[in-house]
Design a protein around this motif. Structure first.
Motif, PDB file in Angstrom:
ATOM      1  N   GLN A 166     -28.928   6.854   1.007  1.00  0.00           N
ATOM      2  CA  GLN A 166     -29.550   5.893   1.031  1.00  0.00           C
ATOM      3  C   GLN A 166     -28.385   5.024  -0.423  1.00  0.00           C
ATOM      4  O   GLN A 166     -27.893   5.899  -1.203  1.00  0.00           O
ATOM      5  N   SER A 167     -28.161   4.603   0.046  1.00  0.00           N
ATOM      6  CA  SER A 167     -27.072   3.906  -0.953  1.00  0.00           C
ATOM      7  C   SER A 167     -27.174   1.815  -0.897  1.00  0.00           C
ATOM      8  O   SER A 167     -28.267   1.287  -0.403  1.00  0.00           O
ATOM      9  N   ALA A 168     -27.298   1.453  -2.310  1.00  0.00           N
ATOM     10  CA  ALA A 168     -26.477  -0.495  -1.960  1.00  0.00           C
ATOM     11  C   ALA A 168     -25.613  -0.332  -1.735  1.00  0.00           C
ATOM     12  O   ALA A 168     -24.400   0.320  -2.726  1.00  0.00           O
ATOM     13  N   LEU A 169     -24.840  -1.484  -1.508  1.00  0.00           N
ATOM     14  CA  LEU A 169     -23.322  -2.377  -1.664  1.00  0.00           C
ATOM     15  C   LEU A 169     -22.454  -1.625  -3.048  1.00  0.00           C
ATOM     16  O   LEU A 169     -23.642  -2.864  -3.692  1.00  0.00           O
ATOM     17  N   SER A 170     -21.743  -1.841  -3.124  1.00  0.00           N
ATOM     18  CA  SER A 170     -21.191  -2.200  -4.323  1.00  0.00           C
ATOM     19  C   SER A 170     -19.968  -3.665  -3.986  1.00  0.00           C
ATOM     20  O   SER A 170     -20.103  -4.368  -2.848  1.00  0.00           O
ATOM     21  N   ASN A 171     -19.613  -4.202  -5.534  1.00  0.00           N
ATOM     22  CA  ASN A 171     -19.318  -4.908  -5.410  1.00  0.00           C
ATOM     23  C   ASN A 171     -17.827  -4.822  -4.664  1.00  0.00           C
ATOM     24  O   ASN A 171     -17.106  -3.955  -5.385  1.00  0.00           O
ATOM     25  N   GLN A 172     -17.285  -5.506  -3.775  1.00  0.00           N
ATOM     26  CA  GLN A 172     -15.936  -5.544  -2.754  1.00  0.00           C
ATOM     27  C   GLN A 172     -14.987  -5.333  -3.697  1.00  0.00           C
ATOM     28  O   GLN A 172     -15.066  -6.869  -4.492  1.00  0.00           O
ATOM     29  N   SER A 173     -14.511  -4.975  -3.972  1.00  0.00           N
ATOM     30  CA  SER A 173     -13.406  -4.554  -4.642  1.00  0.00           C
ATOM     31  C   SER A 173     -11.857  -5.152  -3.916  1.00  0.00           C
ATOM     32  O   SER A 173     -10.860  -6.162  -4.929  1.00  0.00           O
ATOM     33  N   SER A 174     -11.809  -4.676  -2.315  1.00  0.00           N
ATOM     34  CA  SER A 174     -11.030  -5.518  -1.432  1.00  0.00           C
ATOM     35  C   SER A 174     -11.496  -5.686  -0.432  1.00  0.00           C
ATOM     36  O   SER A 174     -12.285  -5.064  -0.325  1.00  0.00           O
ATOM     37  N   PRO A 175     -10.908  -6.891   0.809  1.00  0.00           N
ATOM     38  CA  PRO A 175     -11.458  -7.289   1.855  1.00  0.00           C
ATOM     39  C   PRO A 175     -11.082  -5.667   2.787  1.00  0.00           C
ATOM     40  O   PRO A 175     -10.521  -5.108   3.034  1.00  0.00           O
ATOM     41  N   ILE A 176     -11.971  -5.653   4.821  1.00  0.00           N
ATOM     42  CA  ILE A 176     -11.574  -4.496   4.504  1.00  0.00           C
ATOM     43  C   ILE A 176     -11.056  -4.948   6.367  1.00  0.00           C
ATOM     44  O   ILE A 176     -11.175  -6.312   6.353  1.00  0.00           O
ATOM     45  N   VAL A 177      -9.904  -4.120   6.605  1.00  0.00           N
ATOM     46  CA  VAL A 177      -9.076  -4.845   7.241  1.00  0.00           C
ATOM     47  C   VAL A 177      -9.468  -4.391   8.778  1.00  0.00           C
ATOM     48  O   VAL A 177      -9.457  -2.819   8.852  1.00  0.00           O
ATOM     49  N   ILE A 178     -10.174  -4.543   9.714  1.00  0.00           N
ATOM     50  CA  ILE A 178     -10.600  -4.286  10.567  1.00  0.00           C
ATOM     51  C   ILE A 178      -9.478  -4.020  11.629  1.00  0.00           C
ATOM     52  O   ILE A 178      -8.972  -4.985  12.074  1.00  0.00           O
ATOM     53  N   THR A 179      -8.976  -3.506  12.318  1.00  0.00           N
ATOM     54  CA  THR A 179      -8.622  -2.622  13.383  1.00  0.00           C
ATOM     55  C   THR A 179      -8.308  -3.983  14.461  1.00  0.00           C
ATOM     56  O   THR A 179      -8.992  -4.782  15.197  1.00  0.00           O
ATOM     57  N   GLY A 180      -6.854  -4.229  15.294  1.00  0.00           N
ATOM     58  CA  GLY A 180      -7.250  -5.935  16.447  1.00  0.00           C
ATOM     59  C   GLY A 180      -8.138  -5.372  17.067  1.00  0.00           C
ATOM     60  O   GLY A 180      -8.570  -4.328  17.955  1.00  0.00           O
ATOM     61  N   SER A 181      -9.049  -6.265  17.767  1.00  0.00           N
ATOM     62  CA  SER A 181      -9.437  -6.372  18.986  1.00  0.00           C
ATOM     63  C   SER A 181      -9.009  -4.948  20.165  1.00  0.00           C
ATOM     64  O   SER A 181      -8.047  -5.232  20.709  1.00  0.00           O
ATOM     65  N   LYS A 182      -9.591  -4.775  20.602  1.00  0.00           N
ATOM     66  CA  LYS A 182      -9.743  -3.262  21.484  1.00  0.00           C
ATOM     67  C   LYS A 182     -10.015  -4.010  22.851  1.00  0.00           C
ATOM     68  O   LYS A 182      -8.942  -4.561  23.381  1.00  0.00           O
ATOM     69  N   SER A 183     -10.255  -5.487  22.925  1.00  0.00           N
ATOM     70  CA  SER A 183     -10.672  -6.319  23.947  1.00  0.00           C
ATOM     71  C   SER A 183      -9.263  -6.580  24.659  1.00  0.00           C
ATOM     72  O   SER A 183      -8.528  -7.157  25.668  1.00  0.00           O
ATOM     73  N   GLU A 184      -9.099  -7.704  23.478  1.00  0.00           N
ATOM     74  CA  GLU A 184      -7.313  -8.045  23.701  1.00  0.00           C
ATOM     75  C   GLU A 184      -5.849  -7.519  24.254  1.00  0.00           C
ATOM     76  O   GLU A 184      -5.418  -7.503  24.311  1.00  0.00           O
ATOM     77  N   SER A 185      -6.259  -5.887  22.877  1.00  0.00           N
ATOM     78  CA  SER A 185      -5.296  -5.690  22.867  1.00  0.00           C
ATOM     79  C   SER A 185      -4.975  -4.330  24.424  1.00  0.00           C
ATOM     80  O   SER A 185      -3.992  -4.342  24.936  1.00  0.00           O
ATOM     81  N   ASN A 186      -6.280  -4.632  25.199  1.00  0.00           N
ATOM     82  CA  ASN A 186      -5.989  -3.175  26.269  1.00  0.00           C
ATOM     83  C   ASN A 186      -5.649  -3.996  27.441  1.00  0.00           C
ATOM     84  O   ASN A 186      -4.422  -4.435  28.792  1.00  0.00           O
ATOM     85  N   ARG A 187      -5.841  -5.729  27.047  1.00  0.00           N
ATOM     86  CA  ARG A 187      -5.640  -6.674  28.146  1.00  0.00           C
ATOM     87  C   ARG A 187      -4.308  -6.956  28.033  1.00  0.00           C
ATOM     88  O   ARG A 187      -2.995  -6.774  29.476  1.00  0.00           O
TER      89      ARG A 187
END
Length: 408
Positions: free
Chosen positions: A7-28
């Motif tokens: 159980q945690s609380a979110l901390s102040n975010q130091s850097s943005p989250i880089v999410i991988t490219g869309s699986k749906s777009e990539s596979n097409r």
């Protein structure tokens, strides 16, 4: 193996989250690149599913095993049907061999394809011998899986006379069909979609070009859930998201307003901001066009102590697992009361959460990630946590960067 989210609380975010490219777009795009080799792709998904697609499309093996990758199974069934002179066996995991594919196989046979079943009729594994498909018109049921439709549309430019696809019944997950057509248009192929008829023109070649894959909106849903379950004022920033996206799950930005989360776009970044508590105690949503976010929404509702009714979910029974039954089982472990039908889920109000429950994931990446945000409310154990690699390999590391305490 399991992982414990304390159980945690979110901390102040130091850097943005880089999410991988869309699986749906990539596979097409990977399939289109195999058909048109002068197409270049950047920011490809790092998901298992996209890696399976890449390996299959580059393989010279006689047997192609897609494991749990449902999109790859559907798309490659169509792809190998037009690979002239190539004969392969297309198979997958034991669960994949329980997922129906007869509607797509019948449509391809109607176009002239040479393929058959090596086990139970209507299910993988398949024997496929590639050939020229001379016919250009086919009728397909539209109310089962949009991936059957997209599989046909992706190979359509290579058919001698293009394709006229006539859809029967209510169209499921229409945004994913529009995504496929949009990507075809981007590489210069003419299409039309009027009423129940889709047409794609024949094309031998395309111009040299590069397409950048947008980050994955389905993966963003878990951060919307984290924001919704956090105190007012919490912000989470994600990279490489477009306000005018072609991904169907962009409906998140509207849906999560009801959970108090605002979406702010600036310079390719998406900031999620918790601005208020939910304005209503009962949430209703029809998700026929975005079924992949149903698990996330159900868990968010549970974590906030809201009731919800989600409809349009008939495709969830043929995913990596029967997602409706899996949601019912796991939410009830946590103290929830859930009623499911063939295409709906109803969650009753629950104001207490059972502590330290172990969540089973059923070989389903979305089960693992959808339940993870509940760590803002209680300790929670996620069994078979590595299943997230199917679509989002760095998920647990990204949670750690937000201050969530994780132990294996």
């Amino acid at each position: 193996m399991d992982i414990t989210l304390h159980q945690s609380a979110l901390s102040n975010q130091s850097s943005p989250i880089v999410i991988t490219g869309s699986k749906s777009e990539s596979n097409r795009l990977l399939l289109l690149q195999a058909l048109f080799p002068n197409l270049n792709i950047t920011n490809l998904s790092h998901s298992d599913d996209s890696e399976v697609m890449q390996r299959a499309l580059q393989s010279d093996l006689k047997t192609i095993d897609v494991h749990h990758a449902g999109t790859a199974m559907r798309f490659l069934t169509a792809y190998y049907a037009v690979q002239i002179g190539k004969e392969i066996t297309l198979t997958g995991s034991s669960r994949m061999q329980e997922r129906p594919i007869e509607i797509l196989v019948d449509a391809l046979k109607d176009l002239g394809a040479d393929m058959g079943y090596l086990g139970k009729k209507g299910y993988p594994p398949l024997r496929i011998k590639g050939k020229i498909l001379s016919k250009s018109e086919v009728v397909l049921k539209a109310d089962v899986s949009s991936q059957y439709i997209s599989a046909l549309l992706l190979i359509a430019p290579k058919l001698q006379n293009g394709l006229k696809l006539i859809l029967e019944g209510n169209i499921t997950s229409k945004p994913y069909i529009n995504m496929t057509l949009s990507l075809l248009n981007q590489i210069g192929i003419e299409t039309s979609f009027e009423g129940q008829v889709i047409q794609v023109q024949h094309q031998d070649e395309i111009n040299n070009q590069t397409i950048v894959v947008e980050s994955d909106w389905s993966s963003a849903s878990y951060f919307y859930s984290l924001a919704a379950l956090s105190p007012i004022g919490t912000t989470i920033t994600l990279v490489s998201f477009n306000e005018q996206s072609i991904q169907g799950d962009t409906v998140l930005k509207e849906i999560y307003k009801d959970f108090g989360v605002n979406s702010i776009f600036k310079d390719g970044r998406l900031t999620l901001q918790k601005i208020n508590e939910p304005l209503k105690t009962h949430f209703e949503c029809h998700l026929v066009n975005a079924p992949d976010i149903a698990q996330t929404i159900a868990v968010t509702s549970f974590g906030l102590g809201l009731s919800c009714e989600l409809t349009g979910l008939h495709t969830l029974k043929i995913k990596e697992t029967d997602r409706l039954q899996a949601l019912k089982t796991e939410l009830e472990k946590l103290g929830g009361t859930v009623h499911i039908s063939n295409d709906s889920l109803k969650l009753e109000v629950c104001n207490t959460i059972t502590k330290a429950v172990s969540i089973d994931t059923y070989n389903d990446h979305r089960m693992a990630m959808a339940f993870a945000p509940l760590c803002l409310k209680t300790d929670i154990v996620i069994n078979d946590f590595e299943v997230v690699s199917k679509s989002y390999p760095s998920f647990w590391d990204d949670l750690k960067t937000l201050g969530i305490k994780v132990s294996q």
